[in-house]
Design a protein around this motif. Sequence first.
Motif, PDB file in Angstrom:
ATOM      1  N   PRO A 160       0.820  -1.217   0.000  1.00  0.00           N
ATOM      2  CA  PRO A 160       0.000   0.000   0.000  1.00  0.00           C
ATOM      3  C   PRO A 160       0.848   1.258   0.000  1.00  0.00           C
ATOM      4  CG  PRO A 160      -0.004  -1.001   2.179  1.00  0.00           C
ATOM      5  CD  PRO A 160       0.662  -1.980   1.259  1.00  0.00           C
ATOM      6  N   ASP A 161       2.108   1.133   0.374  1.00  0.00           N
ATOM      7  CA  ASP A 161       3.001   2.289   0.403  1.00  0.00           C
ATOM      8  C   ASP A 161       3.537   2.652  -0.972  1.00  0.00           C
ATOM      9  OD1 ASP A 161       2.803   2.413   3.218  1.00  0.00           O
ATOM     10  OD2 ASP A 161       4.365   0.884   3.411  1.00  0.00           O
ATOM     11  N   HIS A 162       3.451   1.726  -1.928  1.00  0.00           N
ATOM     12  CA  HIS A 162       4.124   1.954  -3.209  1.00  0.00           C
ATOM     13  C   HIS A 162       3.243   1.767  -4.438  1.00  0.00           C
ATOM     14  CE1 HIS A 162       7.796   2.117  -0.896  1.00  0.00           C
ATOM     15  NE2 HIS A 162       7.644   0.881  -0.481  1.00  0.00           N
ATOM     16  N   CYS A 163       2.015   1.224  -4.286  1.00  0.00           N
ATOM     17  CA  CYS A 163       1.250   0.936  -5.501  1.00  0.00           C
ATOM     18  C   CYS A 163       0.744   2.197  -6.193  1.00  0.00           C
ATOM     19  CB  CYS A 163       0.117  -0.041  -5.229  1.00  0.00           C
ATOM     20  SG  CYS A 163      -1.032   0.398  -3.939  1.00  0.00           S
ATOM     21  N   GLU A 164       0.529   3.276  -5.441  1.00  0.00           N
ATOM     22  CA  GLU A 164       0.159   4.522  -6.120  1.00  0.00           C
ATOM     23  C   GLU A 164       1.348   5.119  -6.861  1.00  0.00           C
ATOM     24  OE1 GLU A 164      -3.712   6.204  -3.778  1.00  0.00           O
ATOM     25  OE2 GLU A 164      -1.762   6.777  -2.963  1.00  0.00           O
ATOM     26  N   LYS A 165       2.553   4.786  -6.427  1.00  0.00           N
ATOM     27  CA  LYS A 165       3.750   5.194  -7.173  1.00  0.00           C
ATOM     28  C   LYS A 165       3.803   4.479  -8.526  1.00  0.00           C
ATOM     29  CE  LYS A 165       8.795   5.514  -6.856  1.00  0.00           C
ATOM     30  NZ  LYS A 165      10.029   4.997  -6.200  1.00  0.00           N
ATOM     31  N   THR A 166       3.302   3.242  -8.562  1.00  0.00           N
ATOM     32  CA  THR A 166       3.238   2.519  -9.839  1.00  0.00           C
ATOM     33  C   THR A 166       2.421   3.313 -10.846  1.00  0.00           C
ATOM     34  OG1 THR A 166       3.407   0.380  -8.727  1.00  0.00           O
ATOM     35  CG2 THR A 166       2.537   0.372 -10.960  1.00  0.00           C
ATOM     36  N   TRP A 167       1.251   3.794 -10.409  1.00  0.00           N
ATOM     37  CA  TRP A 167       0.419   4.577 -11.316  1.00  0.00           C
ATOM     38  C   TRP A 167       1.103   5.897 -11.687  1.00  0.00           C
ATOM     39  CZ3 TRP A 167      -2.454   5.146 -15.109  1.00  0.00           C
ATOM     40  CH2 TRP A 167      -3.187   6.306 -15.349  1.00  0.00           C
ATOM     41  N   ARG A 168       1.769   6.510 -10.733  1.00  0.00           N
ATOM     42  CA  ARG A 168       2.478   7.748 -11.020  1.00  0.00           C
ATOM     43  C   ARG A 168       3.531   7.523 -12.109  1.00  0.00           C
ATOM     44  NH1 ARG A 168       3.089   8.820  -6.037  1.00  0.00           N
ATOM     45  NH2 ARG A 168       5.294   8.324  -5.767  1.00  0.00           N
ATOM     46  N   ASN A 169       4.266   6.423 -11.993  1.00  0.00           N
ATOM     47  CA  ASN A 169       5.295   6.129 -12.999  1.00  0.00           C
ATOM     48  C   ASN A 169       4.688   5.847 -14.367  1.00  0.00           C
ATOM     49  OD1 ASN A 169       7.248   6.386 -11.024  1.00  0.00           O
ATOM     50  ND2 ASN A 169       7.520   4.187 -10.725  1.00  0.00           N
ATOM     51  N   ILE A 170       3.602   5.058 -14.380  1.00  0.00           N
ATOM     52  CA  ILE A 170       2.958   4.715 -15.653  1.00  0.00           C
ATOM     53  C   ILE A 170       2.343   5.957 -16.298  1.00  0.00           C
ATOM     54  CG2 ILE A 170       0.975   3.499 -16.646  1.00  0.00           C
ATOM     55  CD1 ILE A 170       1.595   1.193 -14.708  1.00  0.00           C
ATOM     56  N   SER A 171       1.668   6.773 -15.511  1.00  0.00           N
ATOM     57  CA  SER A 171       0.963   7.934 -16.077  1.00  0.00           C
ATOM     58  C   SER A 171       1.915   9.010 -16.585  1.00  0.00           C
ATOM     59  CB  SER A 171       0.003   8.529 -15.035  1.00  0.00           C
ATOM     60  OG  SER A 171       0.712   9.037 -13.918  1.00  0.00           O
ATOM     61  N   ALA A 202      -1.928  -0.835 -22.130  1.00  0.00           N
ATOM     62  CA  ALA A 202      -3.177  -0.185 -22.526  1.00  0.00           C
ATOM     63  C   ALA A 202      -3.106   1.329 -22.330  1.00  0.00           C
ATOM     64  CB  ALA A 202      -4.339  -0.776 -21.727  1.00  0.00           C
ATOM     65  N   TYR A 203      -2.510   1.747 -21.208  1.00  0.00           N
ATOM     66  CA  TYR A 203      -2.435   3.185 -20.961  1.00  0.00           C
ATOM     67  C   TYR A 203      -1.463   3.867 -21.923  1.00  0.00           C
ATOM     68  CZ  TYR A 203      -2.380   7.650 -18.623  1.00  0.00           C
ATOM     69  OH  TYR A 203      -2.499   8.997 -18.356  1.00  0.00           O
ATOM     70  N   PHE A 204      -0.352   3.224 -22.223  1.00  0.00           N
ATOM     71  CA  PHE A 204       0.602   3.814 -23.165  1.00  0.00           C
ATOM     72  C   PHE A 204      -0.034   3.971 -24.542  1.00  0.00           C
ATOM     73  CE2 PHE A 204       4.330   1.731 -20.655  1.00  0.00           C
ATOM     74  CZ  PHE A 204       4.145   2.656 -19.637  1.00  0.00           C
ATOM     75  N   ARG A 210       2.907   4.289 -26.840  1.00  0.00           N
ATOM     76  CA  ARG A 210       3.267   2.869 -26.895  1.00  0.00           C
ATOM     77  C   ARG A 210       4.328   2.596 -27.955  1.00  0.00           C
ATOM     78  NH1 ARG A 210       5.270  -1.153 -26.580  1.00  0.00           N
ATOM     79  NH2 ARG A 210       4.442  -3.261 -26.216  1.00  0.00           N
ATOM     80  N   ASN A 211       4.258   3.282 -29.080  1.00  0.00           N
ATOM     81  CA  ASN A 211       5.250   3.046 -30.138  1.00  0.00           C
ATOM     82  C   ASN A 211       6.623   3.583 -29.779  1.00  0.00           C
ATOM     83  OD1 ASN A 211       4.555   5.727 -30.296  1.00  0.00           O
ATOM     84  ND2 ASN A 211       4.446   5.810 -32.540  1.00  0.00           N
ATOM     85  N   LYS A 212       6.709   4.323 -28.683  1.00  0.00           N
ATOM     86  CA  LYS A 212       7.998   4.822 -28.204  1.00  0.00           C
ATOM     87  C   LYS A 212       8.502   4.016 -26.996  1.00  0.00           C
ATOM     88  CE  LYS A 212       6.556   9.572 -29.294  1.00  0.00           C
ATOM     89  NZ  LYS A 212       6.303  10.919 -28.689  1.00  0.00           N
ATOM     90  N   SER A 213       7.771   2.960 -26.665  1.00  0.00           N
ATOM     91  CA  SER A 213       8.065   2.225 -25.431  1.00  0.00           C
ATOM     92  C   SER A 213       8.365   0.758 -25.722  1.00  0.00           C
ATOM     93  CB  SER A 213       6.869   2.307 -24.470  1.00  0.00           C
ATOM     94  OG  SER A 213       6.518   3.651 -24.198  1.00  0.00           O
ATOM     95  N   GLU A 214       9.300   0.219 -24.941  1.00  0.00           N
ATOM     96  CA  GLU A 214       9.635  -1.205 -25.009  1.00  0.00           C
ATOM     97  C   GLU A 214       9.264  -1.849 -23.677  1.00  0.00           C
ATOM     98  OE1 GLU A 214      13.631  -3.986 -25.078  1.00  0.00           O
ATOM     99  OE2 GLU A 214      13.643  -2.116 -26.225  1.00  0.00           O
ATOM    100  N   LEU A 215       8.338  -2.827 -23.718  1.00  0.00           N
ATOM    101  CA  LEU A 215       7.874  -3.496 -22.502  1.00  0.00           C
ATOM    102  C   LEU A 215       8.510  -4.883 -22.401  1.00  0.00           C
ATOM    103  CD1 LEU A 215       5.777  -1.191 -22.774  1.00  0.00           C
ATOM    104  CD2 LEU A 215       4.066  -2.788 -21.869  1.00  0.00           C
ATOM    105  N   THR A 216       9.142  -5.146 -21.257  1.00  0.00           N
ATOM    106  CA  THR A 216       9.803  -6.438 -21.035  1.00  0.00           C
ATOM    107  C   THR A 216       9.303  -7.051 -19.742  1.00  0.00           C
ATOM    108  OG1 THR A 216      11.807  -5.709 -22.192  1.00  0.00           O
ATOM    109  CG2 THR A 216      12.023  -7.601 -20.711  1.00  0.00           C
ATOM    110  N   TYR A 217       8.895  -8.312 -19.826  1.00  0.00           N
ATOM    111  CA  TYR A 217       8.383  -9.060 -18.680  1.00  0.00           C
ATOM    112  C   TYR A 217       9.346 -10.198 -18.376  1.00  0.00           C
ATOM    113  CZ  TYR A 217       5.054 -11.903 -15.941  1.00  0.00           C
ATOM    114  OH  TYR A 217       4.427 -12.640 -14.961  1.00  0.00           O
TER     115      TYR A 217
END
Length: 438
Positions: A160-171, A202-204, A210-217
């Motif tokens: 709970p301390d960091h999941c809103e940071k995830t959205w901040r980074n993605i947005s 989806a957000y990118f 999205r075409n400027k981003s590389e996603l690696t899992y």
Amino acid sequence: MNAFGKIYPLKGGLIRKFSVSATLSANHTCKLLVIGGGSGGCAMAAKFSRRLPKDSVIVLEPSQDHYYQPLWTLVGGGVTTVAASRRPEASVLPAAAKWIKHAAHSIDPVKNTVTTVEGDTISYEYLIIAVGLVNDYSKVPGLTEALADPDSGVSTIYSPDHCEKTWRNISRHRGGRAVFTVPDTPIKCPGAPQKIVYLADAYFNKIGVRNKSELTYNTCLPVIFGVKKYADALMKVVKDRNINVNYRTVLREIRPDRKEAKFVNLDTEKDLTLPYDILHATPPMRTPDFLQNAGDVVNDCGFVTVDKYSLQHTKYPNIYGIGDCTDTPNSKTAAAVSKQSLVVEHNLLSTMSGGQGSRRYDGYGACPLVTSYRTCIMAEFLYDSVPHETLPMNQAKERVISYYMKKDLFPFLYWNFLLKGRYHGPEFVRKIINPFGN
């Protein structure tokens, strides 16, 4: 007189001094002790508080807040907030149970006692261990520091301390490398690390980067998901969305000053260093400290050893386990807890009456794999990765209805039924609407 027998003189008389620990420590006795106030602990406390006299049940739980953790994926995707996942612990525990707001320090299964970190001793007749897992950030050098730094680009939806940071980074992402990780330890909700990949994708796309981003899992597993039916569907998703997947690849270090992450391939033992602009880390996880040192109550990794069908301890018949902290080979999800709770209730009641419980847990688990802001694959399965679906349709297909079940229905069931010990999974629905389903 203090703990060493000394009397201190004061002006006008004498005063006796006592050690603080002696003053605060206390002894408690109960019929049933439940360690843990999470989903499993609340459900079991609610069930047995209805069956036993008032104050026969003690719940040992230090947290003031209770979280519906499955919602944190949607927090990381910007759909909701951490506040929406939180309620006061007092509001979810049964009023008829006694709540001791401490953490467990040790268990003595021979004497039937638990000692708390505050020095209290709780004597029990029966014990349910329901403490879940904790994040072990220290296993990855640099992870703790990177999570604390608001500008590091590193986050996790598992806190709970960091999941809103995830959205901040993605947005805020406007292009570059986005890396997502899965550790080589048991984790809560094994599907969640890839759900946040799909929401980021989806957000990118939505904001045109999205075409400027590389996603690696990068995952420790040799497959993208443990059940083949759903793995096949997910492989189509990652292929269609051009997401890179590296198998058997585990995060070993983060160097936030350089914005790079070091990985190792578990099969070849070769190192791989990846630069990142944002990185979502699924932290290694383990059971709490007191279980790591609980002797023959646990296995070598600190997980409570129970029969995988009865959920009764393999050595101490008055101990049961439920949820993520047990060594059962099922997916560690809230859906598993719902099914396990009925098994533990019936079998423990049999134990209390001198009998042998006959209820069997079949390994049921469910994972709503969110694949966008409108779609979801609803995975349901048993032990040995056997699909076990509720709805009379192919749940491996991305569907809008599955997304809204994840977003709206499941939180409702959790707060209003599961925590109150009144929800045992969708089996009754399945028998009605899909009697011939697998």
